[in-house]
Design a protein around this motif. Structure first.
Motif, PDB file in Angstrom:
ATOM      1  N   ARG A  69      30.276  46.745  17.849  1.00 59.39           N
ATOM      2  CA  ARG A  69      29.273  46.235  18.794  1.00 59.39           C
ATOM      3  C   ARG A  69      28.286  45.306  18.102  1.00 59.39           C
ATOM      4  O   ARG A  69      27.867  44.286  18.675  1.00 59.39           O
ATOM      5  CB  ARG A  69      28.529  47.416  19.436  1.00 59.39           C
ATOM      6  CG  ARG A  69      27.482  47.005  20.476  1.00 59.39           C
ATOM      7  CD  ARG A  69      28.132  46.267  21.648  1.00 59.39           C
ATOM      8  NE  ARG A  69      27.141  45.814  22.619  1.00 59.39           N
ATOM      9  CZ  ARG A  69      26.493  44.636  22.561  1.00 59.39           C
ATOM     10  NH1 ARG A  69      26.732  43.811  21.546  1.00 59.39           N
ATOM     11  NH2 ARG A  69      25.637  44.307  23.504  1.00 59.39           N
ATOM     12  N   LEU A  70      27.912  45.616  16.872  1.00 64.20           N
ATOM     13  CA  LEU A  70      26.996  44.743  16.142  1.00 64.20           C
ATOM     14  C   LEU A  70      27.651  43.411  15.791  1.00 64.20           C
ATOM     15  O   LEU A  70      27.013  42.347  15.881  1.00 64.20           O
ATOM     16  CB  LEU A  70      26.507  45.449  14.869  1.00 64.20           C
ATOM     17  CG  LEU A  70      25.423  46.511  15.090  1.00 64.20           C
ATOM     18  CD1 LEU A  70      25.272  47.397  13.863  1.00 64.20           C
ATOM     19  CD2 LEU A  70      24.087  45.843  15.437  1.00 64.20           C
ATOM     20  N   TRP A 154      18.248  54.985  31.293  1.00 62.04           N
ATOM     21  CA  TRP A 154      17.429  53.961  31.948  1.00 62.04           C
ATOM     22  C   TRP A 154      17.688  52.575  31.357  1.00 62.04           C
ATOM     23  O   TRP A 154      17.803  51.594  32.093  1.00 62.04           O
ATOM     24  CB  TRP A 154      15.948  54.322  31.813  1.00 62.04           C
ATOM     25  CG  TRP A 154      15.045  53.301  32.448  1.00 62.04           C
ATOM     26  CD1 TRP A 154      14.737  53.189  33.768  1.00 62.04           C
ATOM     27  CD2 TRP A 154      14.361  52.241  31.781  1.00 62.04           C
ATOM     28  NE1 TRP A 154      13.892  52.122  33.978  1.00 62.04           N
ATOM     29  CE2 TRP A 154      13.640  51.514  32.769  1.00 62.04           C
ATOM     30  CE3 TRP A 154      14.276  51.823  30.451  1.00 62.04           C
ATOM     31  CZ2 TRP A 154      12.853  50.410  32.460  1.00 62.04           C
ATOM     32  CZ3 TRP A 154      13.491  50.723  30.136  1.00 62.04           C
ATOM     33  CH2 TRP A 154      12.795  50.026  31.132  1.00 62.04           C
ATOM     34  N   LEU A 155      17.806  52.495  30.044  1.00 64.30           N
ATOM     35  CA  LEU A 155      18.100  51.204  29.403  1.00 64.30           C
ATOM     36  C   LEU A 155      19.431  50.651  29.900  1.00 64.30           C
ATOM     37  O   LEU A 155      19.583  49.433  30.084  1.00 64.30           O
ATOM     38  CB  LEU A 155      18.119  51.368  27.881  1.00 64.30           C
ATOM     39  CG  LEU A 155      16.753  51.502  27.201  1.00 64.30           C
ATOM     40  CD1 LEU A 155      16.918  51.949  25.756  1.00 64.30           C
ATOM     41  CD2 LEU A 155      15.988  50.175  27.248  1.00 64.30           C
ATOM     42  N   LYS A 156      20.380  51.546  30.121  1.00 63.45           N
ATOM     43  CA  LYS A 156      21.688  51.104  30.616  1.00 63.45           C
ATOM     44  C   LYS A 156      21.546  50.462  31.990  1.00 63.45           C
ATOM     45  O   LYS A 156      22.232  49.456  32.294  1.00 63.45           O
ATOM     46  CB  LYS A 156      22.647  52.293  30.667  1.00 63.45           C
ATOM     47  CG  LYS A 156      24.101  51.914  30.879  1.00 63.45           C
ATOM     48  CD  LYS A 156      25.011  53.140  30.709  1.00 63.45           C
ATOM     49  CE  LYS A 156      26.474  52.752  30.847  1.00 63.45           C
ATOM     50  NZ  LYS A 156      27.361  53.934  30.651  1.00 63.45           N
ATOM     51  N   THR A 157      20.644  50.975  32.835  1.00 61.88           N
ATOM     52  CA  THR A 157      20.427  50.358  34.153  1.00 61.88           C
ATOM     53  C   THR A 157      19.783  48.989  34.025  1.00 61.88           C
ATOM     54  O   THR A 157      19.849  48.177  34.956  1.00 61.88           O
ATOM     55  CB  THR A 157      19.532  51.254  35.039  1.00 61.88           C
ATOM     56  OG1 THR A 157      18.191  51.278  34.503  1.00 61.88           O
ATOM     57  CG2 THR A 157      20.079  52.655  35.144  1.00 61.88           C
ATOM     58  N   VAL A 162      22.759  50.515  23.691  1.00 64.95           N
ATOM     59  CA  VAL A 162      22.017  51.202  22.636  1.00 64.95           C
ATOM     60  C   VAL A 162      22.990  51.762  21.607  1.00 64.95           C
ATOM     61  O   VAL A 162      23.987  52.399  21.961  1.00 64.95           O
ATOM     62  CB  VAL A 162      21.158  52.357  23.208  1.00 64.95           C
ATOM     63  CG1 VAL A 162      20.399  53.068  22.082  1.00 64.95           C
ATOM     64  CG2 VAL A 162      20.183  51.833  24.252  1.00 64.95           C
ATOM     65  N   ILE A 163      22.689  51.502  20.347  1.00 68.17           N
ATOM     66  CA  ILE A 163      23.358  52.163  19.226  1.00 68.17           C
ATOM     67  C   ILE A 163      22.343  53.114  18.612  1.00 68.17           C
ATOM     68  O   ILE A 163      21.193  52.728  18.359  1.00 68.17           O
ATOM     69  CB  ILE A 163      23.838  51.150  18.162  1.00 68.17           C
ATOM     70  CG1 ILE A 163      24.913  50.236  18.735  1.00 68.17           C
ATOM     71  CG2 ILE A 163      24.353  51.867  16.921  1.00 68.17           C
ATOM     72  CD1 ILE A 163      25.268  49.086  17.809  1.00 68.17           C
ATOM     73  N   VAL A 178      26.302  53.384  23.248  1.00 65.16           N
ATOM     74  CA  VAL A 178      27.535  52.677  22.898  1.00 65.16           C
ATOM     75  C   VAL A 178      28.159  53.312  21.661  1.00 65.16           C
ATOM     76  O   VAL A 178      29.387  53.446  21.566  1.00 65.16           O
ATOM     77  CB  VAL A 178      27.245  51.177  22.658  1.00 65.16           C
ATOM     78  CG1 VAL A 178      28.453  50.479  22.059  1.00 65.16           C
ATOM     79  CG2 VAL A 178      26.835  50.504  23.957  1.00 65.16           C
ATOM     80  N   ALA A 179      27.295  53.698  20.723  1.00 59.74           N
ATOM     81  CA  ALA A 179      27.754  54.406  19.527  1.00 59.74           C
ATOM     82  C   ALA A 179      26.647  55.335  19.071  1.00 59.74           C
ATOM     83  O   ALA A 179      25.503  54.903  18.888  1.00 59.74           O
ATOM     84  CB  ALA A 179      28.120  53.421  18.420  1.00 59.74           C
ATOM     85  N   LEU A 180      26.969  56.606  18.883  1.00 58.85           N
ATOM     86  CA  LEU A 180      26.034  57.593  18.350  1.00 58.85           C
ATOM     87  C   LEU A 180      26.520  57.959  16.953  1.00 58.85           C
ATOM     88  O   LEU A 180      27.439  58.761  16.787  1.00 58.85           O
ATOM     89  CB  LEU A 180      25.970  58.817  19.253  1.00 58.85           C
ATOM     90  CG  LEU A 180      25.122  60.009  18.799  1.00 58.85           C
ATOM     91  CD1 LEU A 180      23.703  59.590  18.472  1.00 58.85           C
ATOM     92  CD2 LEU A 180      25.133  61.108  19.857  1.00 58.85           C
ATOM     93  N   VAL A 181      25.934  57.317  15.957  1.00 56.77           N
ATOM     94  CA  VAL A 181      26.323  57.543  14.561  1.00 56.77           C
ATOM     95  C   VAL A 181      25.409  58.635  14.016  1.00 56.77           C
ATOM     96  O   VAL A 181      24.243  58.382  13.679  1.00 56.77           O
ATOM     97  CB  VAL A 181      26.201  56.254  13.728  1.00 56.77           C
ATOM     98  CG1 VAL A 181      26.675  56.495  12.294  1.00 56.77           C
ATOM     99  CG2 VAL A 181      26.993  55.129  14.366  1.00 56.77           C
ATOM    100  N   ASN A 182      25.925  59.846  13.933  1.00 55.42           N
ATOM    101  CA  ASN A 182      25.116  60.986  13.542  1.00 55.42           C
ATOM    102  C   ASN A 182      26.007  62.002  12.833  1.00 55.42           C
ATOM    103  O   ASN A 182      27.008  62.460  13.392  1.00 55.42           O
ATOM    104  CB  ASN A 182      24.475  61.619  14.787  1.00 55.42           C
ATOM    105  CG  ASN A 182      23.443  62.675  14.434  1.00 55.42           C
ATOM    106  OD1 ASN A 182      23.631  63.477  13.523  1.00 55.42           O
ATOM    107  ND2 ASN A 182      22.337  62.685  15.167  1.00 55.42           N
TER     108      ASN A 182
END
Length: 565
Positions: A69-70, A154-157, A162-163, A178-182
């Motif tokens: 995505r980046l 909310w940001l998606k609306t 968001v990553i 979009v990606a949860l890097v955790n």
């Protein structure tokens, strides 16, 4: 504090074998065994960590999605907003990513929330302000976001992807990023804080770009960011094992010679001496970087790390030094007030978790105050400060009590909560504090056994003064950098006596110097900040960390006293 000494089980046969395989002394071999090592190859790698031992960054959960995505954002010239946090980990990871991605060709801005007006993490207030400040963008949330299901939805609306790059516990359900890097989503890398994750993300991007033949990646040297990775890692008190140990081992020497104007200025105002170690980061550099975010906003600290202007760096460093002194004064006053309240209210059989708050307490220092109260009473502690109609708090925990998970079982009393096992943040209506205190103590009494409410002092071995030669203590220093999950060596000395009467030191006589002997050898020992604690007499056992004292060019063994019996 009344410690319960826990001496590691000696295993002479295994330690002798490990000593031979790793070419170390039996004492160091026993210390390595206590840290989980059983074969020479693993022990040797731990004692000599190298950057080449770092794992492939794409082994992190969802790293491939974040990189894809980046790279798509870079290809189409899309703005990336790095949304950070206001503590040292958040500021260093934001700076590391801002510098790295700028060098690799991204169009970037950053946003740091205000502790006082927007709260911790990816709150609705903060993301709304972010959307107001910037038009179309990709949001890269760093050191926060793992529980921000509502704000991310909310940001998606709003058409904003968001990553999330974070190491805190993940909510259930997880946010729709979009990606949860955790690392919490996988089996590895749990030792990494966000500064370490930022380093891994920069590494992954450069690796993919080199594979794609991108010229910008060929000139990119990620090692120049090791100073930031080490700074954030040490300050965030994550385990100094695995990847974190490698980053700190390689990064601390770079702090000595860093070309960053801001860090040079910060070292000057903090009077930090070379070589920079874990103690200097934890007690000199880290608190000054933290002071900005605790009292106002962290923008000053981030500007310090990013500026190349020496005059600007010196001015910011002086300002942060002043804010740190102000923070210390505020913290001291609140801590005295909180301790007095706890002393009046505390009942050992009832209060397994200490919960206190006041509308007058500054929310920027409640976490430090919670740590101080925990040190005095050895109970998980949550301290709240005033914030308009709601209170915001910070908690610190003890071994065996997962604070973040337990807060999840108290969610009916809370407005927000998040964190990890040993530290967490939360907010709550002030009127609910008594109900919350009752509920979390009910849970704690079902989880903790009474013996867990007495701190344990884990000792590596019982040894003698004869064993603690200068050469042996220098060898034990190979375990450094020490910290969480890799503590400094602690040994027991049996049946020692005073060579001469103990001597008080310090402006308030808060330290004590001993000269102890076992009848064969004498060594100097210092008990730092023991205050009015009773001193040993006649014959006694000491729990100590052996250190090397350097004075006037002379190096001698000095024992740091931890406890006595």
């Amino acid at each position: 504090m009344n410690f319960n000494w826990s001496l590691a089980q000696a295993d002479p046969a295994t330690s002798a074998r490990l000593a031979a395989e790793a070419n170390v002394s039996p004492l160091l071999a026993q210390c390595l065994m206590n840290r989980g090592f059983r074969n020479g190859a693993d022990a040797a790698e731990f004692l000599d960590p190298k950057l080449r031992h770092l794992a492939d960054p794409f082994l992190l959960p969802n790293m491939d999605k974040a990189v894809a995505r980046l790279l798509a954002a870079r290809a189409r010239g899309e703005l990336v907003v790095i949304f950070g946090d206001y503590d040292v980990d958040g500021v260093t990871s934001t700076a590391l990513l801002f510098e790295s991605l700028s060098a690799l060709g991204w169009k970037l801005k950053y946003y740091l929330p205000s502790r006082l007006t927007e709260g911790y993490g990816l709150t609705q207030e903060a993301v709304a302000a972010c959307v107001k400040d910037f038009s179309r963008f990709l949001l890269l949330a760093v050191d926060c976001g793992s529980t921000a299901t509502g704000p991310i939805a909310w940001l998606k609306t709003q058409g904003i992807d968001v990553i999330v790059l974070d190491h805190h516990q993940v909510s259930d359900p997880a946010p729709d990023a979009v990606a949860l890097v955790n690392p919490q989503l996988g089996a590895r890398f749990h030792e990494l804080c966000s500064a370490g994750l930022a380093f891994k993300l920069a590494h992954a991007l450069a690796k993919q770009m080199r594979a794609d033949g991108e010229a910008a990646a060929l000139a990119f040297d990620i090692r120049q960011h090791l100073d930031l990775a080490a700074l954030g890692t040490v300050a965030d008190l994550v385990p100094l094992t695995g990847e974190s140990r490698i980053l700190v081992h390689a990064g601390l020497p770079r702090l000595d010679v860093t070309p960053r104007a801001g860090l040079c200025a910060l070292k000057t105002v903090a009077k930090s001496t070379i070589p920079i170690g874990v103690q200097q980061v934890g007690f000199q550099l880290g608190p000054r970087l933290n002071a900005a975010g605790r009292l106002l906003d962290a923008g000053e600290a981030l500007r310090l790390l990013l500026t190349a202007d020496k005059a600007e760096a010196e001015a910011i460093a002086v300002s942060l030094d002043g804010r740190n002194r102000q923070r210390q004064e505020i913290e001291r006053a609140i801590c005295e007030e909180a301790l007095e309240i706890v002393r009046r209210r505390f009942e050992a059989a009832r209060d397994y978790v200490i919960v206190e708050g006041s509308s007058s307490w500054h929310i920027g220092v409640v976490g430090i105050v919670a740590s101080r109260v925990l040190q005095k009473f050895y109970r998980p502690t949550i301290i709240f400060g005033g914030d308009n109609g709601a209170w915001r708090g910070s908690g610190r925990s003890i071994d065996g009590f997962d604070l973040a998970a337990t807060l999840g079982d108290c969610r009916e009393f809370l407005l927000r909560h998040g964190g990890h096992a040993m530290a967490a943040g939360l907010s709550m209506e002030a009127a609910k504090i008594d109900s919350f205190r009752a509920r979390i103590n009910e849970l704690a009494r079902s989880i903790l056994k009474p013996e867990q409410l007495r701190p344990t002092l884990a000792l590596d071995a019982a040894t003698t003064l004869d064993e603690l030669t200068l050469a042996r203590v220098e060898e034990l220093a190979r375990l450094e950098p020490c910290g969480m999950m890799n503590p400094a060596v602690r040994v027991a000395l049996r049946g020692v006596a005073h060579q001469q009467p103990p001597q008080r030191m310090g402006r308030e006589n808060q330290h004590v110097k001993f000269r102890v002997t076992d009848g064969r050898r004498m060594l100097e020992a210092v008990w730092w900040n023991c205050g009015e604690a009773p001193l040993p007499k006649i014959r006694f056992d000491l729990a100590v960390t052996p250190t090397i004292n350097e004075y006037n060019g002379r190096r001698t063994v000095q024992l740091k006293v931890l406890d006595w019996q």
